[in-house]
Write an enzyme that holds these catalytic residues in place. Structure first.
Site, PDB file in Angstrom:
ATOM      1  N   HIS A   6      28.863  15.947  32.822  1.00  0.00           N
ATOM      2  CA  HIS A   6      27.435  15.774  32.517  1.00  0.00           C
ATOM      3  C   HIS A   6      26.928  16.680  31.403  1.00  0.00           C
ATOM      4  CE1 HIS A   6      23.085  16.480  32.962  1.00  0.00           C
ATOM      5  NE2 HIS A   6      23.062  15.171  33.110  1.00  0.00           N
ATOM      6  N   ARG A   9      26.309  22.894  31.670  1.00  0.00           N
ATOM      7  CA  ARG A   9      25.824  23.565  32.872  1.00  0.00           C
ATOM      8  C   ARG A   9      26.428  22.982  34.139  1.00  0.00           C
ATOM      9  NH1 ARG A   9      19.398  23.663  32.417  1.00  0.00           N
ATOM     10  NH2 ARG A   9      19.766  21.483  31.922  1.00  0.00           N
ATOM     11  N   HIS A  31      25.973  15.619  27.804  1.00  0.00           N
ATOM     12  CA  HIS A  31      24.629  16.050  27.405  1.00  0.00           C
ATOM     13  C   HIS A  31      24.759  17.402  26.709  1.00  0.00           C
ATOM     14  CE1 HIS A  31      23.106  12.954  30.013  1.00  0.00           C
ATOM     15  NE2 HIS A  31      21.863  13.371  29.980  1.00  0.00           N
ATOM     16  N   GLU A  34      19.780  19.836  25.357  1.00  0.00           N
ATOM     17  CA  GLU A  34      18.619  18.947  25.472  1.00  0.00           C
ATOM     18  C   GLU A  34      17.310  19.738  25.468  1.00  0.00           C
ATOM     19  OE1 GLU A  34      18.694  16.403  28.889  1.00  0.00           O
ATOM     20  OE2 GLU A  34      16.785  15.436  28.387  1.00  0.00           O
ATOM     21  N   HIS A  68      21.510  13.522  23.505  1.00  0.00           N
ATOM     22  CA  HIS A  68      20.301  14.280  23.116  1.00  0.00           C
ATOM     23  C   HIS A  68      20.544  15.184  21.895  1.00  0.00           C
ATOM     24  CE1 HIS A  68      18.538  12.671  26.700  1.00  0.00           C
ATOM     25  NE2 HIS A  68      19.320  13.366  27.506  1.00  0.00           N
ATOM     26  N   ASP A 119      19.072   6.526  28.967  1.00  0.00           N
ATOM     27  CA  ASP A 119      19.057   7.737  29.794  1.00  0.00           C
ATOM     28  C   ASP A 119      18.238   7.611  31.073  1.00  0.00           C
ATOM     29  OD1 ASP A 119      19.975  10.288  30.369  1.00  0.00           O
ATOM     30  OD2 ASP A 119      18.269  11.258  29.431  1.00  0.00           O
TER      31      ASP A 119
HETATM   32 ZN   LIG Z   1      19.895  12.736  30.279  1.00  0.00          ZN
END
Ligand SMILES: [Zn+2]
Length: 253
Positions: A6, A9, A31, A34, A68, A119
């Site tokens: 993902h 983090r 990601h 973002e 992003h 998204d």
């Molecule tokens: Zn997202």
């Protein structure tokens, strides 16, 4: 199939190294940068900003799609663009969440590739994603036709980027009308007040900036005629299943 850890983090350094080698030559989605708190967390944890850390610690290439990629310095933007990775922009979601504005002009100047995704699905609209990207840059830079180039109108630039970036993000041989590629085609109605009298690339400008998705009359996916006269073949079934599902969930809450 590809892999999608993902975000930095949500995966350990070891986990990231493991999954990105699971499917060589296939799409990797992540990601990246973002929101500001994400940048601060990665900086605190790893000593580098997310884009810097990723570039130093992963073999980012043309198979990667960074979702992003909003919070990038000019230097990070140029470095990431030069890897050939796609920026997976979701301008409606980024607006909805207040993420910030993608560094589109610097990215484009560095030869960066990009595509579009929905998204959070707060709203699904192809043309709105495209024009929101351009309008965010106009508001930021107080300019007009910000992404247009000498030979290509804004609509053409926005649409072509999506063809290229979308094909890469989906890991699919598509994005052009050419022998050997999948016949993924969209048919847009011209007999209406938005498109009448337009030709060549101004067709795309009107579609993107003045149009809506209702102008799409036909969609072929891998040659299969899935949308006819503006309606998906399974629309009635999908909508009624959805309504039943939501009602069921609400009854349980
Ligand atoms: Zn997202």
């Amino acid at each position: 199939m590809g892999v999608a850890p993902h975000s930095l983090r949500a995966v350990s350094k070891e986990g990231l190294a493991l999954v990105t080698n699971l499917r060589p030559g296939r799409p990797v989605h992540l990601h990246l940068a973002e929101q500001i708190p994400e940048v601060e967390e990665i900086l605190a944890g790893y000593g580098l900003r997310p884009t810097e850390w990723l570039l130093d610690n992963a073999a980012v290439d043309r198979n990667w799609t960074l979702i992003h990629a909003t919070q990038m310095t000019d230097d990070e933007t140029i470095r990431l663009a030069k890897t050939g990775a796609v920026a997976g922009l979701c301008p409606i979601t980024e607006s909805s969440l207040g993420d910030g504005i993608f560094n589109g002009t610097v990215w484009q100047e560095a030869g960066g590739r990009w595509g579009y995704g929905s998204d959070s699905n707060i709203r699904i609209s192809l043309v709105e994603e495209l024009r929101t990207l351009e309008y965010s840059l106009r508001l930021r830079d107080r300019g007009r036709a910000v992404l247009a180039t000498r030979n290509r109108t804004t609509g053409r630039v926005l649409y072509d980027a999506g063809l290229d970036g979308g094909a890469t993000a989906a890991g699919r041989e598509t994005g052009a009308i050419r022998a050997g590629l999948w016949a993924d085609l969209v048919g847009v109605s011209l007999q209406n007040e938005v498109m009448v009298g337009r030709k060549d690339d101004t067709l795309l400008d009107s579609f993107v900036f003045a149009g809506n998705d209702g102008l799409i009359k036909d969609v072929w996916s891998a040659g299969r005629h899935q949308v006819r006269n503006g309606k998906h073949l399974d629309r009635d079934r999908i909508v009624s299943d959805y309504l039943a599902c939501i009602t069921r969930l609400q009854d349980k809450m």
